[in-house]
Design a protein around this motif. Sequence first.
Motif, PDB file in Angstrom:
ATOM      1  N   THR A 169     -19.142 -74.122  -2.897  1.00  0.00           N
ATOM      2  CA  THR A 169     -18.617 -74.384  -1.558  1.00  0.00           C
ATOM      3  C   THR A 169     -17.822 -73.197  -1.035  1.00  0.00           C
ATOM      4  OG1 THR A 169     -18.506 -76.754  -2.019  1.00  0.00           O
ATOM      5  CG2 THR A 169     -17.165 -75.924  -0.204  1.00  0.00           C
ATOM      6  N   SER A 197     -20.134 -70.142  -0.354  1.00  0.00           N
ATOM      7  CA  SER A 197     -20.928 -70.305   0.867  1.00  0.00           C
ATOM      8  C   SER A 197     -20.075 -70.074   2.107  1.00  0.00           C
ATOM      9  CB  SER A 197     -21.557 -71.693   0.901  1.00  0.00           C
ATOM     10  OG  SER A 197     -22.437 -71.888  -0.188  1.00  0.00           O
ATOM     11  N   ALA A 198     -18.858 -70.618   2.091  1.00  0.00           N
ATOM     12  CA  ALA A 198     -17.956 -70.432   3.237  1.00  0.00           C
ATOM     13  C   ALA A 198     -17.557 -68.968   3.382  1.00  0.00           C
ATOM     14  CB  ALA A 198     -16.718 -71.304   3.064  1.00  0.00           C
ATOM     15  N   TRP A 199     -17.339 -68.291   2.260  1.00  0.00           N
ATOM     16  CA  TRP A 199     -16.984 -66.863   2.279  1.00  0.00           C
ATOM     17  C   TRP A 199     -18.095 -66.040   2.924  1.00  0.00           C
ATOM     18  CZ3 TRP A 199     -19.502 -63.060  -0.828  1.00  0.00           C
ATOM     19  CH2 TRP A 199     -18.886 -61.804  -0.839  1.00  0.00           C
ATOM     20  N   ARG A 200     -19.333 -66.296   2.561  1.00  0.00           N
ATOM     21  CA  ARG A 200     -20.459 -65.562   3.147  1.00  0.00           C
ATOM     22  C   ARG A 200     -20.639 -65.921   4.616  1.00  0.00           C
ATOM     23  NH1 ARG A 200     -25.897 -64.865  -0.068  1.00  0.00           N
ATOM     24  NH2 ARG A 200     -26.082 -63.494   1.738  1.00  0.00           N
ATOM     25  N   ARG A 201     -20.477 -67.197   4.935  1.00  0.00           N
ATOM     26  CA  ARG A 201     -20.661 -67.647   6.316  1.00  0.00           C
ATOM     27  C   ARG A 201     -19.638 -66.991   7.243  1.00  0.00           C
ATOM     28  NH1 ARG A 201     -20.703 -72.554   5.075  1.00  0.00           N
ATOM     29  NH2 ARG A 201     -18.534 -73.073   5.523  1.00  0.00           N
ATOM     30  N   ALA A 202     -18.427 -66.754   6.738  1.00  0.00           N
ATOM     31  CA  ALA A 202     -17.365 -66.157   7.552  1.00  0.00           C
ATOM     32  C   ALA A 202     -17.394 -64.634   7.525  1.00  0.00           C
ATOM     33  CB  ALA A 202     -16.006 -66.663   7.073  1.00  0.00           C
ATOM     34  N   GLY A 203     -18.375 -64.035   6.864  1.00  0.00           N
ATOM     35  CA  GLY A 203     -18.494 -62.575   6.857  1.00  0.00           C
ATOM     36  C   GLY A 203     -17.660 -61.884   5.812  1.00  0.00           C
ATOM     37  N   PHE A 243     -12.355 -64.930   6.615  1.00  0.00           N
ATOM     38  CA  PHE A 243     -13.076 -65.573   5.516  1.00  0.00           C
ATOM     39  C   PHE A 243     -12.131 -66.329   4.580  1.00  0.00           C
ATOM     40  CE2 PHE A 243     -12.066 -61.283   4.028  1.00  0.00           C
ATOM     41  CZ  PHE A 243     -11.525 -61.524   2.775  1.00  0.00           C
ATOM     42  N   GLU A 268     -11.505 -69.779   6.144  1.00  0.00           N
ATOM     43  CA  GLU A 268     -12.756 -70.539   6.116  1.00  0.00           C
ATOM     44  C   GLU A 268     -13.042 -71.054   4.704  1.00  0.00           C
ATOM     45  OE1 GLU A 268     -16.232 -72.180   7.772  1.00  0.00           O
ATOM     46  OE2 GLU A 268     -14.565 -71.172   8.780  1.00  0.00           O
ATOM     47  N   ALA A 296     -12.969 -75.080   3.483  1.00  0.00           N
ATOM     48  CA  ALA A 296     -14.146 -75.654   2.822  1.00  0.00           C
ATOM     49  C   ALA A 296     -13.791 -76.178   1.442  1.00  0.00           C
ATOM     50  CB  ALA A 296     -15.250 -74.603   2.729  1.00  0.00           C
TER      51      ALA A 296
END
Length: 295
Positions: A213, A216-222, A232, A235, A239
């Motif tokens: 979780t 995924s949030a780290w990648r989604r936030a750049g 990030f 974010e 999550a």
Amino acid sequence: MFTTLVAVIAALVLGHLAPAPMAALRDWRWFGRWLGWLRAHGGEVAAGRFGLVLAIAPVVLLVAAVQWLLAGRLYGLPALLFGIAVLALCWGPRDLDRDVEAVIDADDAASHDEAVAHLQAAGGSLRADAPTLVDATLLNGLRRWFAPLFWFLLLGPLGVVLYRLLAQAVQGPQADAVAAASREGGAWALALLEWPVAQLMTLSMALVGNFDTVFSAWRRAGGNRWALDLAFLGEAARAGVGMELAEDAADAREAGLVPHAERHPELRDAMSMVWRMLLLWMALLALLIIAGWVG
């Protein structure tokens, strides 16, 4: 590393056992007065983009000189005491877990608003919704605990003093005494110092929480991009906290229990995550110290 571990424990213990004296010692108004004097008398240099260099360099150089003079003397005891004192003074300056508890325990709107303002003293939105409070808890954890710890570990007392003065000049009450151009340059330098710490905090968050979780949030936030943006961190925290609360509720339902009601469960879980991250860092430090002694 041994000095870092002892200094962190001392800073935490002193903050809990003697909050009022430590709050008085962590008073950075003298730095605000110095910034105001420099802005009035420093001319174009003090008002420029690199004006904070002129303000911070004398203090950092003084600390570096003392650090160098004490190195290796009396089996390292003076250097140890100096490091403990410097980190204890640069920790915080407010006590993070006390500020979180004040938000949770606030009984009326006025005390709740005051507690939220204290929690967000080192940065964060002024809103008081649950996601914002989680974000503020992690951001303030970075600026009050983890960034001072990281730069103290890397550079010793001069590193933590450099970070704290820069943070106070950009994010603290002393920011009003800094010219706009200097504050802009200081914000860039502060982001440069905080970005690697935020990355390590996110990794720690993934290790002490739900790895998939948080990742995924780290990648989604750049977070996987080379950009000095700390979005990030919040974010990933939101999550991770949301997933942990959902898992707790699912476990309670499977056991035939009703999850007990409490105020600000997200905030409690965020503070618990910050503590687990700090314990992970300290455990790694202890292991490195033991490995050094054994080796």
